[in-house]
Design a protein around this motif. Structure first.
Motif, short mmCIF file in Angstrom:
data_model
loop_
_atom_site.label_atom_id
_atom_site.label_comp_id
_atom_site.label_asym_id
_atom_site.label_seq_id
_atom_site.Cartn_x
_atom_site.Cartn_y
_atom_site.Cartn_z
N LEU A 52 0.86 -1.27 -0.34
CA LEU A 52 0.05 -0.11 0.09
C LEU A 52 1.25 0.98 -0.31
O LEU A 52 1.79 1.22 0.80
N ASP A 53 0.60 2.39 -0.44
CA ASP A 53 1.13 3.29 -0.48
C ASP A 53 0.73 4.58 0.44
O ASP A 53 -1.28 4.44 -0.09
N ALA A 54 1.19 4.58 1.00
CA ALA A 54 -0.01 5.81 2.27
C ALA A 54 0.85 7.23 2.97
O ALA A 54 1.37 6.78 3.76
N PRO A 55 1.69 7.41 1.87
CA PRO A 55 1.73 8.64 2.53
C PRO A 55 1.79 9.42 3.92
O PRO A 55 -0.41 10.35 3.54
N LEU A 56 1.97 9.49 4.65
CA LEU A 56 1.35 10.58 5.12
C LEU A 56 1.51 12.30 5.05
O LEU A 56 1.61 12.49 4.80
N VAL A 57 0.12 12.32 5.46
CA VAL A 57 -0.35 14.04 5.54
C VAL A 57 -0.17 14.48 6.72
O VAL A 57 -1.14 14.39 7.36
N VAL A 58 0.93 15.65 6.57
CA VAL A 58 0.43 16.63 8.47
C VAL A 58 0.10 18.25 7.60
O VAL A 58 -0.43 19.01 6.70
N GLN A 59 -1.37 17.34 8.98
CA GLN A 59 -2.29 18.58 8.55
C GLN A 59 -1.38 20.18 8.66
O GLN A 59 -1.89 20.95 8.43
N ASN A 60 -1.08 20.28 10.21
CA ASN A 60 -0.57 21.57 10.27
C ASN A 60 1.46 21.82 10.34
O ASN A 60 1.88 21.13 11.10
N ILE A 61 1.57 22.42 8.96
CA ILE A 61 2.77 21.76 8.91
C ILE A 61 4.19 22.93 9.59
O ILE A 61 5.13 22.52 9.73
N VAL A 62 3.07 24.04 10.07
CA VAL A 62 4.02 24.62 10.80
C VAL A 62 4.81 23.78 12.50
O VAL A 62 5.24 24.14 12.64
N SER A 63 3.69 23.03 12.76
CA SER A 63 4.09 22.25 14.32
C SER A 63 5.56 21.54 14.48
O SER A 63 6.01 21.28 13.60
N SER A 64 5.82 22.03 15.47
CA SER A 64 7.60 21.68 15.94
C SER A 64 7.60 20.44 15.76
O SER A 64 8.57 19.75 15.76
N GLN A 65 6.52 20.14 16.54
CA GLN A 65 6.02 18.04 16.82
C GLN A 65 4.91 18.13 15.58
O GLN A 65 4.02 17.13 15.81
N ALA A 66 5.72 17.99 14.40
CA ALA A 66 4.53 17.73 13.58
C ALA A 66 3.85 15.84 13.30
O ALA A 66 3.24 15.80 12.80
N PHE A 67 4.66 15.56 13.79
CA PHE A 67 4.42 13.44 13.70
C PHE A 67 4.79 13.32 14.38
O PHE A 67 3.81 11.71 15.42
N SER A 68 3.97 13.65 16.22
CA SER A 68 4.37 13.72 17.32
C SER A 68 3.05 13.25 17.81
O SER A 68 2.26 12.34 18.68
N GLY A 69 1.56 13.23 17.43
CA GLY A 69 0.42 13.38 17.09
C GLY A 69 -0.62 12.63 16.22
O GLY A 69 -0.19 13.47 15.19
N SER A 70 -1.36 11.97 16.32
CA SER A 70 -1.81 11.18 15.58
C SER A 70 -2.63 12.42 14.55
O SER A 70 -3.32 11.83 13.95
N LEU A 71 -3.51 13.25 15.80
CA LEU A 71 -4.03 14.30 15.30
C LEU A 71 -3.66 15.50 14.29
O LEU A 71 -5.05 16.18 13.73
N ASN A 72 -2.60 15.66 14.07
CA ASN A 72 -2.14 15.77 13.14
C ASN A 72 -1.89 15.16 12.39
O ASN A 72 -1.36 15.96 11.14
N LEU A 73 -2.25 13.92 11.56
CA LEU A 73 -1.65 13.19 10.83
C LEU A 73 -2.54 12.75 10.16
O LEU A 73 -3.34 12.51 10.38
N ALA A 74 -3.14 12.63 8.27
CA ALA A 74 -3.65 12.06 7.73
C ALA A 74 -3.03 11.18 6.69
O ALA A 74 -2.01 11.43 6.58
N MET A 75 -3.87 9.80 6.28
CA MET A 75 -3.16 9.42 5.09
C MET A 75 -4.53 9.24 4.40
O MET A 75 -5.15 8.95 4.26
N VAL A 76 -3.40 8.27 3.04
CA VAL A 76 -4.24 8.76 2.15
C VAL A 76 -3.59 7.53 1.58
O VAL A 76 -2.32 7.72 0.97
N VAL A 77 -4.46 6.33 1.25
CA VAL A 77 -3.93 5.80 0.23
C VAL A 77 -4.28 4.45 -0.71
O VAL A 77 -5.75 4.85 -0.82
N GLY A 78 -3.24 4.33 -1.71
CA GLY A 78 -3.76 3.38 -2.50
C GLY A 78 -2.87 1.57 -2.50
O GLY A 78 -2.31 1.41 -2.10
N GLY A 79 -4.00 1.42 -2.84
CA GLY A 79 -4.08 -0.15 -3.29
C GLY A 79 -4.83 -1.38 -3.50
O GLY A 79 -5.74 -0.64 -3.21
N SER A 80 -4.45 -2.25 -2.69
CA SER A 80 -5.91 -2.89 -3.37
C SER A 80 -7.42 -2.83 -1.80
O SER A 80 -6.41 -2.31 -0.75
N GLU A 81 -8.11 -2.39 -2.49
CA GLU A 81 -9.46 -1.70 -1.62
C GLU A 81 -8.94 -3.12 -0.01
O GLU A 81 -9.87 -2.84 0.73
#
Length: 190
Positions: free
Chosen positions: A97-126
């Motif tokens: 699956l290609d599932a690149p992370l999308v950071v919601q708030n790009i200026v957050s100093s801890q962009a990857f530290s909270g799942s609330l700031n992350l989204a994922m768009v997924v390609g591949g077999s359903e």
């Protein structure tokens, strides 16, 4: 593909991002395992060459991960790389699956530290997506299946372009206000 429940995971790639991914998965009750034994292997690399080495090297994931493993690439990459990886995985009896992370708030100093700031768009077999969806949802608040291999990366590109355009608009608006000596603070609060 058998609809086997996934319980174990591994992470390969950028250590700072990996520490957060492992934390999210462990908190959701999933168990860490060596890459050679994991049900799901997550990757995140900051360059295409590092990503290629991670998967295609003689000791890379395509060579060492077990049959029927689900490989989830969280990296920003290209549509063609995602499609190629999916094809190579299929030949190796692995699911990708290609599932690149999308950071919601790009200026957050801890962009990857909270799942609330992350989204994922997924390609591949359903079917594969549904199999690992609980793990994906432990990493990111918003998880969207976009279609076949490469669609996650294509969506990430569209979202990045949209964000960049909005950011350019904000910078131009601030520059315009500054040149007219208007009060920036009052406008940006609206």
């Amino acid at each position: 593909m058998a609809s086997k429940e996934v319980k174990t995971y591994s992470f390969e790639g950028e250590p700072d991002v990996g520490s957060h991914i492992k934390e999210f998965l462990s908190a959701a009750g999933f168990t860490s395992a060596p890459t050679t034994e994991a049900d799901v292997v997550f990757t995140y690399c900051v360059s295409e060459s590092a990503l290629e080495d991670t998967y295609y090297d003689s000791k890379g994931i395509l060579q060492t991960a077990k049959k029927d493993v689900v490989l989830v690439d969280l990296s920003p990459s290209t549509v063609s790389f995602a499609q190629e990886l999916c094809a190579m995985g299929s030949v190796s009896e692995k699911h990708v699956l290609d599932a690149p992370l999308v950071v919601q708030n790009i200026v957050s100093s801890q962009a990857f530290s909270g799942s609330l700031n992350l989204a994922m768009v997924v390609g591949g077999s359903e079917e594969v997506f549904k199999r690992v969806e609980p793990m994906l949802r432990s990493i990111a608040t918003k998880v969207l299946w976009m279609g076949k291999a490469g669609c996650g990366q294509a969506t990430k590109v569209a979202l990045t372009l949209s964000s960049a355009a909005a950011l350019v608009g904000i910078v131009e608006a601030c520059a315009s206000l500054k040149s007219s000596e208007a009060q920036e603070a009052s406008v940006s609060e609206e």
